[in-house]
Design an enzyme around this catalytic site. Sequence first.
Site, PDB file in Angstrom:
ATOM      1  N   TYR A 111       0.648  -1.430  -0.237  1.00 32.21           N
ATOM      2  CA  TYR A 111      -0.491  -0.147   0.171  1.00 32.21           C
ATOM      3  C   TYR A 111       0.940   0.817   0.266  1.00 32.21           C
ATOM      4  O   TYR A 111       1.548   1.419   0.975  1.00 32.21           O
ATOM      5  CB  TYR A 111      -0.562   0.262   1.499  1.00 32.21           C
ATOM      6  CG  TYR A 111      -1.809   1.399   1.527  1.00 32.21           C
ATOM      7  CD1 TYR A 111      -2.393   1.797   1.312  1.00 32.21           C
ATOM      8  CD2 TYR A 111      -1.033   2.066   2.045  1.00 32.21           C
ATOM      9  CE1 TYR A 111      -3.619   2.965   1.009  1.00 32.21           C
ATOM     10  CE2 TYR A 111      -1.817   3.937   1.628  1.00 32.21           C
ATOM     11  CZ  TYR A 111      -2.991   3.308   1.371  1.00 32.21           C
ATOM     12  OH  TYR A 111      -3.958   4.897   1.636  1.00 32.21           O
ATOM     13  N   GLU A 166      -3.559   7.711  -4.117  1.00 32.51           N
ATOM     14  CA  GLU A 166      -3.018   6.005  -3.427  1.00 32.51           C
ATOM     15  C   GLU A 166      -2.669   5.141  -4.829  1.00 32.51           C
ATOM     16  O   GLU A 166      -3.643   5.200  -5.509  1.00 32.51           O
ATOM     17  CB  GLU A 166      -4.083   6.341  -2.269  1.00 32.51           C
ATOM     18  CG  GLU A 166      -4.116   4.486  -1.979  1.00 32.51           C
ATOM     19  CD  GLU A 166      -5.973   4.173  -1.049  1.00 32.51           C
ATOM     20  OE1 GLU A 166      -5.841   4.205  -0.413  1.00 32.51           O
ATOM     21  OE2 GLU A 166      -6.692   3.904  -2.257  1.00 32.51           O
TER      22      GLU A 166
END
Length: 385
Positions: A101, A189
């Site tokens: 992530y 992201e």
Amino acid sequence: MRLYEYEGKELFRKHGIATPTGILAKTESAVREAAVQIGREVVVKAQVLAGGRGKAGGIRTARNPEEAAAIARELLDSEIQGLNVSRLLIEEKLDIAGELYLGITVDDSKAAIAAMVSAEGGIEIEELARKHPEKIASRLIDPFHGLRTYQAIDLLLQAGAKGEHLVSASNMLSRLYDVFSHYDARFAEINPLVVTGEGAMVAADARLEIDDHSLFRHPELRDLRIEHIENQWERAGVKAGVNYVDLEGSIAVMANGAGLTMAVMDMIKHDGASPACFVDTGGGLSPERMKNAVSLLLKKAQADPRIKVLLIMIRMMMSPPDAVAEGLMAAVNEVPERVPVIAVMRGRAPYENRARELLSNSGIRVHSSIEDGIKEAIAASRGQG
Ligand code: GDP
Ligand code: MN
């Protein structure tokens, strides 16, 4: 403004972040075609402006073009997280060996930028932060210095990244920071950043939210924002510089200013009828905006047989209403076969009189009282005109 995954990925690629080979498709046959072109197992991804699509059934794999087409039939026009699916991204299926992530956001409370990394990719960051905050490594970044390489590496080390992944993942984080600052994002992201079986790093998903206040610096993104509006009339309204809203009834309403518009809606309802849609042109109405707004409603009326009458409410105390009356006439004259148009024109006396004269000469029924205008519109909407 939030971008669709496929739009975010396009910006990623411009800044050197690898993404899977993918094609956007809006119809079943385009999906089949895309799967043929990719030529191997694909992932069909619903494009909606929300996360958690995987869990909601919006991310599906297909072994061949026929399967992809069958998934498209199911997904197109369905709802994911309450949002209508009209666009699908068809991508090559990845050989996933690991998922990371990477995220960058504005931390309002600290008035700084926060970079976040986790070795638990694929889980929504909000959920991860709730359940396993210790698995997220984060630090504040000084926007004047930007993200330094040592900071990126430090974050990845904290998150437990090792060996050969360390350098390529920190490169990805630096590039994500470039995207974030270049487009004035509030949130950027990659989740998951996939490590493939061959050791390559690919952004399998993209979430990008742009600060609306900076859109004036990114005209190409402002155009995207208009494209994001699914309702074609609302979209046309934004292009014409007015506020269009769809409703259920039979009277199309146009008024200048939100107060007048809402009051007219209430009065129509109070008299037992209902508006089909309205356009609020806002203040400072120009003849050109008037023309665009009326044209929009006349086109809508042609496309939608529920609409029986167009009611136009103009109240102008500052500028003369006869100029906008010309705009109104110009729009009406372009559509010879149209629903009846009823107008109420209020303004300073000489101008108001002139506006009324102009309009009645071109077959528009004009009133000076709002109540009378509404009564006639309701009668016309019931075929008693
Ligand atoms: P989200 O659920 O809206 O965040 O959508 P994602 O694009 O992140 O996809 C959800 C999950 O699908 C990912 O975390 C992956 O684990 C899984 N997945 C499996 N195969 C693939 C693939 O080939 N491509 C992508 N993008 N995801 C895959
Ligand atoms: Mn994701």
